[in-house]
Motif scaffolding. Structure first.
Motif, PDB file in Angstrom:
ATOM      1  N   GLY A  78       0.825  -1.201  -0.254  1.00 12.70           N
ATOM      2  CA  GLY A  78       0.125   0.075   0.083  1.00 12.70           C
ATOM      3  C   GLY A  78       0.864   1.266  -0.015  1.00 12.70           C
ATOM      4  N   LEU A  79       1.412   1.647   1.042  1.00  9.17           N
ATOM      5  CA  LEU A  79       2.501   2.868   1.020  1.00  9.17           C
ATOM      6  C   LEU A  79       3.415   2.836   0.124  1.00  9.17           C
ATOM      7  CD1 LEU A  79       3.238   3.396   5.081  1.00  9.17           C
ATOM      8  CD2 LEU A  79       1.421   4.614   3.296  1.00  9.17           C
ATOM      9  N   MET A  80       3.854   1.585  -0.245  1.00  9.18           N
ATOM     10  CA  MET A  80       5.015   1.587  -1.261  1.00  9.18           C
ATOM     11  C   MET A  80       4.533   1.937  -2.571  1.00  9.18           C
ATOM     12  SD  MET A  80       8.206   1.532   0.126  1.00  9.18           S
ATOM     13  CE  MET A  80       9.073   1.041  -1.377  1.00  9.18           C
ATOM     14  N   ALA A  81       3.170   1.543  -2.634  1.00  8.25           N
ATOM     15  CA  ALA A  81       2.435   1.770  -4.279  1.00  8.25           C
ATOM     16  C   ALA A  81       2.569   3.453  -4.351  1.00  8.25           C
ATOM     17  CB  ALA A  81       1.200   1.278  -4.015  1.00  8.25           C
ATOM     18  N   MET A 315       6.229  13.880   1.476  1.00 11.81           N
ATOM     19  CA  MET A 315       5.518  12.659   2.255  1.00 11.81           C
ATOM     20  C   MET A 315       6.168  11.344   1.967  1.00 11.81           C
ATOM     21  SD  MET A 315       1.500  11.374   1.749  1.00 11.81           S
ATOM     22  CE  MET A 315       1.762  10.866   0.084  1.00 11.81           C
ATOM     23  N   VAL A 316       6.645  11.239   0.849  1.00 15.39           N
ATOM     24  CA  VAL A 316       7.177   9.903   0.192  1.00 15.39           C
ATOM     25  C   VAL A 316       8.747  10.001   1.257  1.00 15.39           C
ATOM     26  CG1 VAL A 316       8.508   8.422  -1.270  1.00 15.39           C
ATOM     27  CG2 VAL A 316       6.210   9.595  -1.799  1.00 15.39           C
ATOM     28  N   THR A 317       9.615  10.784   1.182  1.00 13.90           N
ATOM     29  CA  THR A 317      10.764  10.916   1.605  1.00 13.90           C
ATOM     30  C   THR A 317      10.679  11.166   3.128  1.00 13.90           C
ATOM     31  OG1 THR A 317      11.300  12.327   0.021  1.00 13.90           O
ATOM     32  CG2 THR A 317      12.983  12.373   1.796  1.00 13.90           C
ATOM     33  N   PHE A 318       9.780  11.554   3.935  1.00 15.49           N
ATOM     34  CA  PHE A 318       9.977  11.721   5.303  1.00 15.49           C
ATOM     35  C   PHE A 318       8.920  11.003   6.059  1.00 15.49           C
ATOM     36  CE2 PHE A 318      11.770  15.568   3.485  1.00 15.49           C
ATOM     37  CZ  PHE A 318      13.165  15.511   4.027  1.00 15.49           C
TER      38      PHE A 318
END
Length: 440
Positions: A78-81, A315-318
């Motif tokens: 999910g998140l990695m998508a 959001m993705v980075t942190f």
């Protein structure tokens, strides 16, 4: 004086904002997440740590459970998508208007990336030619762009901008290679019906792009509720859906930079003329309308592709990548060497990353330069190319992700993770020192 004008909240938030804007910050946060995960997995809290990750939750309807997966599974699928969606946006931007848009300039990083994928995979496969162990050949193919660029940016102005651009392009092509490997080699049994539904929704998103639909909500609803869900149920890894959805996002503008500049200048002149006194704290209705026009014009002059990438990158980075690291980097270090080297998984991953990346990136680049396919970028020489290839051996996030797909055995997963950690640390440290001493 500027500090005195800030409110207490602004004074607290501004250091965080400055940290987030620094290129090396992502690598620092990721590194801290890895350390926390290792501490948790090797402390008295290890049972709680693993128990939380295996906790299952989903949705219920009419007494039936749907999408009931473990927290670990939700993070990885999910998140990695979302992470892969941003990778897709970056890749499309590079193809449309970045380093990969010029075929001659793109040949060198593409060739370097291919070398950095093929040679590590071959080294791993030679050491692990059969059984479940052989499934890990995709693990050393990947480069972690956040970590690699984080190390590179620690060097500051000592490194020419062209090297940073080269490594970024190399890592993005590397990510594309990882996505293709996942799609073709790490996909379970496929449900044709669900896959066709997902593809049909992708076609609708593409047609929306061609018809001029620029509403981000349109793509978000179809991408998440449609494409991601259909691909998740189809057996094709959901991260592939994220990349494909990203490619349907419009990358063009409605008005050119010249037209935008002229229009904004005219609106600003009107804005000033309405209230030349400008001492009152409020605005007139006419000024509010002008500000709305400026906002609309700004949206028309910004490609949705870049607007989404800019909005989602922090959001993705942190958030997403650190959460992924917390969920996947927790390896127990209480293992003996006999157990660690009971197979060649750790050795294959470590040598694949450290030796394979260096040989592949340097070797393929030099061959292309020698054949005059493409010249060295300005500021690059063999020494700093060697340093960059060592940074490319930092395979952390993507390598861990492929590890979770390649193996079902916890033993092999642990061995692979140890190999990733060792190679990434050695590659990052040596690469930093090689580049810090390199001269043009």
């Amino acid at each position: 004086m500027k500090q005195l004008d800030q409110t207490p909240i602004e004074r607290m938030v501004s250091p965080i904002q400055r940290f987030i804007k620094q290129e090396k910050s992502g690598g620092i946060v990721l590194g801290l997440s890895v350390i926390i995960a290792l501490v948790l997995a090797n402390s008295s809290l290890k049972d709680h740590y693993h128990h939380i990750l295996e906790y299952k939750f989903g949705f219920q309807w009419a007494g039936n459970s749907f999408f009931e997966y473990s927290l670990h599974h939700w993070i990885n699928d999910g998140l990695m998508a979302i992470f892969f969606f941003v990778v897709g946006l970056e890749l499309k931007r590079e193809i449309v208007a970045g380093e990969l848009s010029n075929p001659r300039k793109a040949m060198l990083p593409i060739g370097a990336a291919l070398g950095g994928m093929v040679v590590p995979a071959v080294i791993y496969f030679v050491l692990n030619p059969s059984g479940e162990m052989s499934n890990g050949w995709g693990i050393p193919m990947a480069t972690d762009i956040a970590f690699a660029l984080g190390v590179l940016y620690l060097l500051g102005s000592r490194i020419p901008l062209t090297l940073k651009v080269f490594l970024t392009a190399l890592a993005i092509v590397d990510d594309l290679g990882a996505v293709l490997v996942i799609a073709f080699f790490y996909t379970s049994e496929i449900s044709t019906l669900h896959l066709l539904v997902g593809v049909a929704i992708l076609v609708i998103m593409y047609l929306g792009n061609r018809m001029g639909v620029r509403n981000i909500l349109f793509y978000a609803i179809l991408g998440i509720a449609g494409v991601w869900t259909a691909f998740l149920l189809s057996g094709v890894h959901a991260t592939i859906a994220a990349v494909l959805a990203a490619f349907t996002i419009p990358g063009n503008v409605r008005i050119s930079e010249q037209v935008f500049s002229e229009k904004i200048q005219g609106l600003l002149d009107k804005f000033k003329a309405i209230d030349p006194d400008n001492t009152k704290p409020t605005l007139t209705n006419e000024q509010l309308h002008i500000l709305e026009e400026i906002e609309k014009s700004s949206a028309s002059a910004t490609p949705p592709l870049q607007r989404l990438e800019h909005m989602m990158h922090p959001m993705v980075t942190f958030i997403i990548i650190p959460i992924f690291a917390l969920a996947n980097a927790g390896v127990s270090l209480a293992i003996d060497f006999d157990h660690l080297f009971s197979t060649n998984v750790a050795l294959g991953v470590a040598l694949g990353l450290l030796v394979g990346k260096v040989v592949g990136v340097v070797g393929f680049t030099l061959v292309l330069v020698k054949l005059k396919v493409a010249p060295f970028p300005k500021g690059m020489n063999i020494k700093n190319l060697f340093g960059l290839s060592l940074l490319a051996a930092i395979g952390f996030t993507m390598s861990l992700f492929v590890t979770s797909l390649a193996f079902t055995s916890e033993e092999y997963m642990t061995q692979a993770k140890i190999g990733i950690f060792v190679a990434s640390i050695i590659g990052g440290v040596i690469g930093y020192f090689v580049l810090s001493k390199a001269k043009e």
